[in-house]
Scaffold this motif. Structure first.
Motif, PDB file in Angstrom:
ATOM      1  N   ALA A  78       0.847  -1.207   0.000  1.00 29.11           N
ATOM      2  CA  ALA A  78       0.000   0.000   0.000  1.00 29.11           C
ATOM      3  C   ALA A  78       0.878   1.251   0.000  1.00 29.11           C
ATOM      4  O   ALA A  78       0.603   2.220  -0.718  1.00 29.11           O
ATOM      5  N   GLN A  79       1.946   1.207   0.807  1.00 29.45           N
ATOM      6  CA  GLN A  79       2.822   2.380   0.883  1.00 29.45           C
ATOM      7  C   GLN A  79       3.599   2.612  -0.406  1.00 29.45           C
ATOM      8  O   GLN A  79       4.041   3.720  -0.678  1.00 29.45           O
ATOM      9  N   VAL A 102      -9.874  10.417   6.908  1.00 27.25           N
ATOM     10  CA  VAL A 102      -8.660  10.829   7.640  1.00 27.25           C
ATOM     11  C   VAL A 102      -7.696   9.640   7.743  1.00 27.25           C
ATOM     12  O   VAL A 102      -6.490   9.778   7.546  1.00 27.25           O
ATOM     13  N   LEU A 103      -8.259   8.474   8.000  1.00 25.51           N
ATOM     14  CA  LEU A 103      -7.439   7.278   8.117  1.00 25.51           C
ATOM     15  C   LEU A 103      -6.808   6.902   6.780  1.00 25.51           C
ATOM     16  O   LEU A 103      -5.665   6.442   6.729  1.00 25.51           O
ATOM     17  N   ALA A 104      -7.569   7.105   5.713  1.00 30.65           N
ATOM     18  CA  ALA A 104      -7.058   6.736   4.385  1.00 30.65           C
ATOM     19  C   ALA A 104      -5.961   7.689   3.923  1.00 30.65           C
ATOM     20  O   ALA A 104      -5.113   7.324   3.110  1.00 30.65           O
ATOM     21  N   ALA A 105      -5.980   8.918   4.446  1.00 28.16           N
ATOM     22  CA  ALA A 105      -4.949   9.893   4.074  1.00 28.16           C
ATOM     23  C   ALA A 105      -3.745   9.693   4.996  1.00 28.16           C
ATOM     24  O   ALA A 105      -3.668  10.294   6.065  1.00 28.16           O
ATOM     25  N   ARG A 106      -2.831   8.848   4.575  1.00 22.57           N
ATOM     26  CA  ARG A 106      -1.701   8.503   5.453  1.00 22.57           C
ATOM     27  C   ARG A 106      -0.753   9.675   5.682  1.00 22.57           C
ATOM     28  O   ARG A 106      -0.141   9.803   6.723  1.00 22.57           O
ATOM     29  N   GLY A 108      -1.204  12.756   6.268  1.00 28.35           N
ATOM     30  CA  GLY A 108      -1.665  13.880   7.086  1.00 28.35           C
ATOM     31  C   GLY A 108      -3.129  14.126   6.818  1.00 28.35           C
ATOM     32  O   GLY A 108      -3.792  13.297   6.192  1.00 28.35           O
ATOM     33  N   ARG A 148     -12.016   6.752  -0.383  1.00 25.26           N
ATOM     34  CA  ARG A 148     -10.878   6.402   0.465  1.00 25.26           C
ATOM     35  C   ARG A 148      -9.649   6.052  -0.372  1.00 25.26           C
ATOM     36  O   ARG A 148      -8.525   6.330   0.023  1.00 25.26           O
TER      37      ARG A 148
ATOM     38  N   LYS B 211      -5.237   9.787  15.982  1.00 23.56           N
ATOM     39  CA  LYS B 211      -5.174   8.873  14.835  1.00 23.56           C
ATOM     40  C   LYS B 211      -4.895   7.433  15.291  1.00 23.56           C
ATOM     41  O   LYS B 211      -5.417   6.490  14.700  1.00 23.56           O
ATOM     42  N   LEU B 214      -8.151   6.116  16.153  1.00 18.50           N
ATOM     43  CA  LEU B 214      -8.902   5.778  14.935  1.00 18.50           C
ATOM     44  C   LEU B 214      -8.440   4.434  14.396  1.00 18.50           C
ATOM     45  O   LEU B 214      -9.259   3.600  13.984  1.00 18.50           O
ATOM     46  N   GLU B 227      -4.595  -2.733   7.103  1.00 17.17           N
ATOM     47  CA  GLU B 227      -3.306  -3.046   6.462  1.00 17.17           C
ATOM     48  C   GLU B 227      -3.309  -2.592   5.006  1.00 17.17           C
ATOM     49  O   GLU B 227      -2.304  -2.070   4.519  1.00 17.17           O
ATOM     50  N   ALA B 228      -4.436  -2.780   4.329  1.00 21.33           N
ATOM     51  CA  ALA B 228      -4.517  -2.382   2.911  1.00 21.33           C
ATOM     52  C   ALA B 228      -4.427  -0.863   2.754  1.00 21.33           C
ATOM     53  O   ALA B 228      -4.134  -0.365   1.670  1.00 21.33           O
ATOM     54  N   LEU B 229      -4.673  -0.126   3.849  1.00 21.52           N
ATOM     55  CA  LEU B 229      -4.499   1.335   3.793  1.00 21.52           C
ATOM     56  C   LEU B 229      -3.043   1.718   4.076  1.00 21.52           C
ATOM     57  O   LEU B 229      -2.695   2.900   4.025  1.00 21.52           O
ATOM     58  N   GLY B 230      -2.218   0.737   4.413  1.00 25.14           N
ATOM     59  CA  GLY B 230      -0.791   1.017   4.572  1.00 25.14           C
ATOM     60  C   GLY B 230      -0.309   1.089   6.007  1.00 25.14           C
ATOM     61  O   GLY B 230       0.793   1.563   6.265  1.00 25.14           O
ATOM     62  N   TYR B 231      -1.126   0.634   6.943  1.00 22.06           N
ATOM     63  CA  TYR B 231      -0.717   0.683   8.352  1.00 22.06           C
ATOM     64  C   TYR B 231      -0.325  -0.720   8.813  1.00 22.06           C
ATOM     65  O   TYR B 231      -0.968  -1.707   8.443  1.00 22.06           O
TER      66      TYR B 231
END
Lengths: 241, 336
Positions: A78-79, A102-106, A108, A148, B211, B214, B227-231
């Protein structure tokens, strides 16, 4: 191809003892929308999940932006710049629309201009900004799920059956949204059962059958060849339009 | 471009006040049976203090279950570690704990709390890496291995500190009672209420305004999508496990001071109560855990005074009643 953003070569995926993908070869060129079509159970969703690292490729290679990603963990993929819109939408229903984005916007807080761009084709998201996502309708949840994926610029967007179960009016608007995303220069790999949607937004097409890609070419060529459609997809166009 | 219709208004989101009213209703119903206002007030404040300590112990367990889907029967080990750390920290700080001034007592109590939390968090880290990580997603194995972990931790504490019950004195200024409306309220219980409320408010702030919060709430619902969002959900798991262990350590320390004694099995003994609390509250819900803790503790105190014979089973009866009313607990998470 020099403008290739994503390339799968001989990808096999096993889920438990089931062998789902049997050597998938697939290319998604930069800035184009590639449609992934096929009957139910052909392996389209598994292909997207394998690209995202949600299921491991047991064999074969996946190159994204020039680097091998088949061994990477999902967050790393994803990154690297891939966004994923799953078939189930997977919105966080206990969180508000705002919190989901907000969560999807890594990087900021979401960019205001980009949000306005998204609100342009998804006005419901502005209207229900502070509502819990779980209370949205099916179409609105799909809007949120796509929003998202595009709230920050991504190199590649994987979208799995975005029009599934949606009313025709929402499907029409989603087509416009997908075209807009394309105009913005995004590369999209889109799984879709609705051939009309595929025809309207796709530049290229890959057709899957039994875990393999059995046809790839220009979407316009497939759209113009009814015999090919029948052979590959078993389509009766009357029932799909 | 065709804009998708914004759609009709959503159904109004109702705030569910009924569970919040339950402790108030319980206190109001108990009053006429108890009779004297001063006795009722004493019992109510004692119940709230006990509830806040149980909340500190149970909140970590509910977070760990909610986010990680881990049934950690070894949570009691962190409670015991926290209790022993109170004793260890108080020994060199005896001059501070024996002073008559509250502020000087707090100079010993606060570092002791921080030490108990930090050590329990460190033990939690080791516990997660060695015991929990290999059994993610396997509930039966989780139960067996974490119970085994609890036994090993208890026996290690026995080996280090001996099998005897060790007395632990309250700091001097926290002994005795204050009088409110004719009711004697122990000073330490007031402190326990304050600490419990601070823990609750901090958790609420963290979960709703940051965050990280969240991510935890999102991870409780759908780990894969986070995880798919990159965390990296694994890092979040470890962080939450350590935070849960730290809270258990804090609760264990508070509980040891409340009981004025320390022994290795005190954490294990609290496990039944902490599980009852998180089941009543709704697995994974911090708010539910808070209400559940208050309910359980109030009921124990009222029942102990009014009908001592049923005090021991009162929690089970309460849990049955709540589950008959709300089978998934007071504040169930929508994803479970």
């Amino acid at each position: 191809m020099s403008d290739t953003l994503l390339a799968l070569s001989g990808v096999h995926t096993h889920i438990g003892r089931y062998h789902i993908l049997h050597g998938v070869d697939l290319v998604a060129p930069q800035g184009r929308t590639t449609m992934l079509l096929g009957r139910n159970g052909a392996g389209k969703t598994t292909t997207l999940r394998t690209i995202m690292g949600l299921w491991r490729a047991s064999q074969g290679s996946i190159h994204f932006d020039g680097a091998a990603i088949e061994g990477l963990a999902t967050p790393d993929i994803a990154q690297a710049g891939i966004a994923y819109v799953p078939e189930t939408m997977a919105i966080f229903s206990d969180l508000t629309v705002r919190e989901n984005l907000v969560l999807a916007a890594r990087g900021g807080p979401p960019d205001e201009k980009r949000l306005e761009w998204i609100f342009g084709f998804f006005p419901a998201l502005r209207k229900f900004w502070l509502s819990r996502a779980g209370t949205l309708s099916g179409g609105q949840k799909q809007m949120l799920s796509i929003a998202r994926a595009i709230v920050e610029e991504r190199k590649l967007i994987l979208i799995d059956e975005p029009t599934k179960g949606l009313s025709p009016a929402i499907v029409v608007a989603l087509i416009d949204c997908l075209k807009e995303i394309k105009r913005a220069g995004a590369t999209v790999l889109l799984v879709e059962q609705n051939f009309r949607v595929a025809q309207e937004v796709g530049d290229l097409v890959c057709v899957m059958e039994s875990g393999r890609v059995v046809h790839h070419g220009a979407m316009a060529d497939l759209a113009a060849d009814e015999m090919l459609q029948r052979r590959l997809l078993g389509l009766s166009l009357d029932s799909h339009q | 471009m065709t804009a998708i219709d914004a759609g009709t208004a959503l159904p109004r989101q109702k705030t569910d006040f009924w569970p919040i009213l339950l402790p108030l209703a319980m206190a109001a119903i108990a009053w006429p049976f108890i009779g004297a206002f001063s006795t009722w007030l004493t019992l109510t404040l004692a119940g709230l203090a006990m509830g806040m300590m149980i909340f500190a112990m149970a909140s970590g367990l509910t977070l760990v279950f909610g986010l990680m889907d881990v049934l950690n029967f070894g949570h009691g080990a962190f409670i015991s570690v926290g209790a022993y750390l109170a004793m260890v920290a108080f020994t060199p700080l005896a001059a501070f704990t024996q002073a008559d001034s509250l502020s000087i007592n707090l100079l010993a109590l606060v570092p002791a709390m921080l030490l108990a939390m930090a050590t329990s968090a460190a033990v939690g880290y080791v516990f997660e890496r060695l015991l929990v990580r290999p059994v993610y997603g396997q509930h039966l194995k989780q139960i067996l291995i974490t119970m085994g972990g609890l036994i090993v931790a208890e026996q290690t504490l026995y080996a280090l500190f001996g099998p005897q019950i060790i007395p632990l004195s309250l700091p001097t200024a926290l002994r005795g009672s204050l009088e409110f409306g004719g009711a004697a309220v122990e000073k330490y219980r007031l402190l326990a209420v304050v600490v419990g409320l601070i823990v609750f408010l901090c958790l609420q702030f963290m979960l709703n305004r940051t965050k990280i919060g969240l991510l935890i709430r999102a991870g409780v619902e759908n780990k894969e999508m986070v995880e798919a969002l990159g965390y990296r959900i694994r890092r979040l798991f470890i962080g939450v496990f350590m935070a849960g262990s730290a809270l258990a350590g804090l609760g264990g320390m508070m509980w040891a001071l409340y009981r004025e004694q320390v022994h290795a099995s005190m954490g294990g003994e609290m496990m039944v109560l902490t599980f009852i609390v998180i089941i009543i509250g709704g697995l994974g819900s911090v708010g539910g855990c808070f209400i559940g803790s208050a309910l359980v503790a109030l009921l124990v105190n009222y029942a102990g005074f009014l009908v001592p014979k049923i005090a021991l089973v009162s929690n089970i009866l309460l849990m049955v009643a709540v589950l008959l009313w709300r089978p998934r607990g007071l504040y169930p998470l929508s994803s479970r």
